[in-house]
Each structure stands twice: as C-alpha cells, then as structure tokens.
Write an enzyme that holds these catalytic residues in place. Structure first.
Site, mmCIF file in Angstrom:
data_model
loop_
_atom_site.group_PDB
_atom_site.id
_atom_site.type_symbol
_atom_site.label_atom_id
_atom_site.label_comp_id
_atom_site.label_asym_id
_atom_site.label_seq_id
_atom_site.Cartn_x
_atom_site.Cartn_y
_atom_site.Cartn_z
ATOM 1 N N GLU A 204 0.821 -1.214 0.000
ATOM 2 C CA GLU A 204 0.000 0.000 0.000
ATOM 3 C C GLU A 204 0.854 1.263 0.000
ATOM 4 O O GLU A 204 0.367 2.346 0.332
ATOM 5 C CB GLU A 204 -0.946 -0.007 1.199
ATOM 6 C CG GLU A 204 -1.909 -1.181 1.158
ATOM 7 C CD GLU A 204 -3.050 -1.054 2.144
ATOM 8 O OE1 GLU A 204 -2.979 -0.239 3.071
ATOM 9 O OE2 GLU A 204 -4.025 -1.793 1.976
ATOM 10 N N LYS A 336 -15.828 -1.062 3.192
ATOM 11 C CA LYS A 336 -15.177 -1.474 1.943
ATOM 12 C C LYS A 336 -16.255 -2.017 1.013
ATOM 13 O O LYS A 336 -16.795 -3.104 1.258
ATOM 14 C CB LYS A 336 -14.164 -2.582 2.232
ATOM 15 C CG LYS A 336 -12.938 -2.162 3.041
ATOM 16 C CD LYS A 336 -12.177 -3.419 3.467
ATOM 17 C CE LYS A 336 -10.776 -3.128 3.945
ATOM 18 N NZ LYS A 336 -10.173 -4.347 4.565
HETATM 19 C C1 2PG Z 1 -7.354 -3.714 5.545
HETATM 20 C C2 2PG Z 1 -7.009 -3.556 4.089
HETATM 21 C C3 2PG Z 1 -6.377 -2.232 3.802
HETATM 22 P P1 2PG Z 1 -6.803 -5.692 2.632
HETATM 23 O O1 2PG Z 1 -7.124 -4.766 6.149
HETATM 24 O O2 2PG Z 1 -7.935 -2.802 6.122
HETATM 25 O O3 2PG Z 1 -5.250 -1.993 4.595
HETATM 26 O O4 2PG Z 1 -6.204 -4.599 3.635
HETATM 27 O O5 2PG Z 1 -7.360 -4.973 1.474
HETATM 28 O O6 2PG Z 1 -5.657 -6.596 2.293
HETATM 29 O O7 2PG Z 1 -7.880 -6.400 3.406
HETATM 30 MG MG MG Z 2 -8.148 -3.920 8.049
#
Ligand code: 2PG
Ligand code: MG
Length: 420
Positions: A204, A336
């Site tokens: 990231e 998300k």
């Molecule tokens: C999280 C995300 C972003 P990932 O865990 O919050 O840092 O990671 O997209 O790998 O779940």
């Molecule tokens: Mg997370």
C-alpha cells in the site's frame, strides 16, 4: 435518458499485477461510467466472494469468469434499469446473483457494475458523484488515515502489525494533512536508512520495514513525527490496523516477530500498554474476527477513549454492525464496498453505524487501481475518515489527489472524528 443501455466487462490490472474487473456502463442518453473492483489480501471470512478462476494462469487469480458474468447475466439484468435509482440497480444485481455472498457472479463483478452505474448516473446529471451521493445534505471532507509502514500480509509478514498509520487531527485541511504526512513519510524513510531498516515499498505504498520487534515500529513512527517537526499526540496521532485475524485464531495469537504467543487478554494488555506509551487513538481489528468477546473486553476497557474499528469483524455488513453495537464490541466500522458487492449494501452498513452512533472509515483494499470512487463515497456519505494506504504509489495518490481536487472545489471543513 438515464436508463442503462449496455454493460461491458473488461479485464484490467491491479497494483499487485493481478487481473481485475472493470465495468463500463452506457446510458441511453450517451453518458458513460466506468469503475474497477479492488481486491484484499487480508480478508475477513464473512466477505462477499471475490471470484477467481483458479488453475495455473495468473497464479489462479484470473477473473475471466467474473468479466464474462458482467458482460453476460449482469448486463442483461441491468439493461433498461434507471441508473439514477441506485437502490433498484443494486436490487437487480443482488437478485440476478441470487446468493448471500455473491458467489455466483462474483462480488468483484457486482461491485464494478454497481459503482459504474453510479458514475454513469453522475455523468448524465453533469455532477460530481460525491454531490449526487450527498443529495441535499452538506458535503464533508474525510480526515485521511495514511500508512507510513506496511506489514503483515502486505509486506511478507516482516512485522505482525499490518498498517502503521498517521492521522493529522491538527491539520486545517486535507492539503495540510497530506503535507504533514509526506514530511513524516520522508522522515521515517531517512530514519530507517540510518538504521538499515528499510527494505522497500510495501503493497500500500508504506515503507517495507525490517524491524526487530513490533514495538520498534511504533517507536520509529513517533520519532518520524517528531523529526518532521510535528507534535505526536497533539497535531498527529497514530492509527493501527493490527489485522489480528491474520495471526490469531480461537483465542490464541502468535506474534512471530516478537516470538510471543498470547491469549486474548494478553493481546488486550499488550495493546493497552502500547496506547499508554504511544499516541495511538485508533485500533482496527485489534483482535481476530472470531474473538468478539475480546473486542467487547477491549471496548469495556478503552472504548470511551479509543476508536475500535471492525474490519474483518464487521465486513461492511449492516446486520453485523447493529449486532456489534448492541454487544458493545466496536465503536467504528471500516467500509469497503467490495466486501458486500453493491453500493446500496455498503451504504446500509454505514447507515446502521450512524444510527447507533458508530464512526465510519471508507477504505481502499491492498490491491487497488486508479479508480477513485471510494473518495466520492467518503465525501458524499460524510463518513468522516478515509483510508487508502500510503502517500506513495499511483493507485494511492490517485485517491488523495482526487480528494485534494474536491477540497479545492468545495472548501468544506475537515471532519473531526471524536477519538482522533
Ligand atoms: C485492511 C485492508 C487495507 P486488505 O485490512 O484494512 O489496509 O487490507 O485490502 O488486504 O484487506
Ligand atoms: Mg483492516
């Protein structure tokens, strides 16, 4: 004019060099919208399904089936739908997939379609998407949460903590917060070079660290804030994503770097100790997704002064958010869109959080692209916080730069989340 005329699936690439799904939607009046699905590395088991082809090609990560699902069944279901009616677009997506976790067509295909419809509608209305999402409400600028060191699944598990981030509540604007963060990022890099601790750039954009302990990362982060001429705990505070589901299960946590195994109470004690020694104000997934009891005990101990964020625990699910609020297991939710597969379901999780007074953080995934839709979501929904990774790598800066443009245009105040 705003009815959907065509939906096209396209195979494009993400920041980890893996294929991903782009949707392009054309409306009857000629407006178009495009959006690309991101992908996580540390995923909660309750997330909607990121459909991959398996097999030898692209390490099993190919998305040809999801792309076909977009151009096939999803396109057919969405044709004729009014793109300005997001709820009905998303109802059709949910109905044509027909499974609770979008395992049939793939949440990657579904979220690309859902976001592309939103973009096409905004284009047809000649408005920025965040304006459409805000409706009659005021537009709010989210406080950025920005990674300085990567770890966990995003940096070869070189350290156990996944994201070490800074938040700048003392900054007067997004522009100033980014300025400060870039100074901290640079200072952290210099400190790492002096002590031979920098291995490269993590998934990231944060520095890929070579620390001897997890706590060394925290110490160096605070030193970097100071070296940048900023006041830790005042102008700048620390936010951690422990991503504890990656190393904890059934109440046992194995911190490989520290060569320590802790139970749930041991984890809580360690984390609370860190919050006393370092200016930490936010802990995301401090415990594993199967340790709701641990979340509850941490909240009871510190939920009145620390932001306790559920990511793997809540997976952007409205019902889980309501349940976590009722049992007092978290006071903030990570949002998300691809964890659910439609914007309407993502918004439902945020509305559920707002109803019970929980805070919200719109978040990118570790596998990202130039798509900036989440910036519009954070602004338009007034989520208060935005997490997109570091201040390096184009898929990250695409988002921060989009936020800067919105700030310039709107001159809106920066959010002041309660624990930061
Ligand atoms: C999280 C995300 C972003 P990932 O865990 O919050 O840092 O990671 O997209 O790998 O779940
Ligand atoms: Mg997370």
């Amino acid at each position: 004019m705003t009815t959907i005329d065509s939906v096209l699936g396209r195979r494009v690439w993400d920041s980890r060099g893996r294929p991903t799904v782009e949707a392009e939607i054309r409306l009857a009046g000629g407006a178009t919208g495009r959006a690309i699905a991101p992908a996580g590395a540390s995923t909660g088991s309750g997330e909607a399904v990121d459909l991959r082809d398996g097999g030898p090609a692209q390490g099993g990560y190919d998305v040809r089936r999801a792309v076909d699902n977009l151009s096939g069944p999803l396109a057919e279901a969405l044709r004729g739908c009014d793109a300005t009616d997001q709820a009905s677009v998303d109802r059709r997506i949910v109905a044509v997939d027909g499974t609770p976790a979008k395992s049939n067509l793939g949440a990657n295909a579904c979220i690309a379609a859902s976001m592309a419809a939103a973009r096409a509608a905004a284009a047809a209305l000649h408005l920025p998407l965040y304006r459409v999402l805000a409706g009659d409400g005021a537009v709010g600028l989210p406080l950025p949460e920005i990674q300085i060191f990567g770890g966990g699944a995003h940096a070869g598990r070189r350290i156990d903590i996944q994201d070490l981030m800074v938040v700048c509540p003392g900054a007067g604007s997004v522009a100033e917060a980014l300025d400060w963060t870039a100074e901290i990022y640079r200072a952290a890099g210099a400190l790492m070079d002096e002590t031979h601790r920098r291995l490269g750039v993590a998934d990231e954009g944060g520095h890929w660290p070579d620390f001897a302990s997890n706590e060394e990362a925290l110490e160096m982060l605070v030193r970097a804030i100071e070296r940048a001429g900023l006041a830790p705990g005042d102008e700048v505070v620390v936010a951690l994503d422990i991503a504890a589901s990656e190393f904890g299960r059934a109440g046992r946590y194995r911190l490989a770097l520290d060569d320590r195994e802790l139970d749930s109470d041991g984890m809580i004690e360690m984390l609370l100790g860190w919050t006393e020694r370092y200016p930490i104000r936010s802990l995301e997934d401090p415990l594993a997704e199967d340790d709701a009891g641990g979340f509850g005990r941490l909240m009871a101990a510190a939920g009145d002064r620390l932001q306790i964020v559920g990511d793997d625990l809540l997976v952007t699910d409205a019902d889980r958010v309501a349940a976590a609020a009722a049992s007092g297991n978290a006071n903030a939710v990570l949002l998300k869109p691809n964890q659910r597969g439609t914007l309407t379901e993502t918004l439902a999780a945020w509305r559920a959080a707002q109803t019970v007074g929980m805070d919200g953080i719109v978040s990118a995934r570790s596998g990202e692209t130039e798509d900036t839709t989440i910036v519009d979501l954070a602004v338009g929904w007034g989520a208060g916080q935005l997490k997109v990774g570091s201040i390096a790598r184009g898929e990250r800066t695409a988002k921060w730069n989009a936020l800067l443009r919105i700030e310039e245009r709107e001159q809106a105040p920066l959010a002041r989340p309660r624990f930061l």
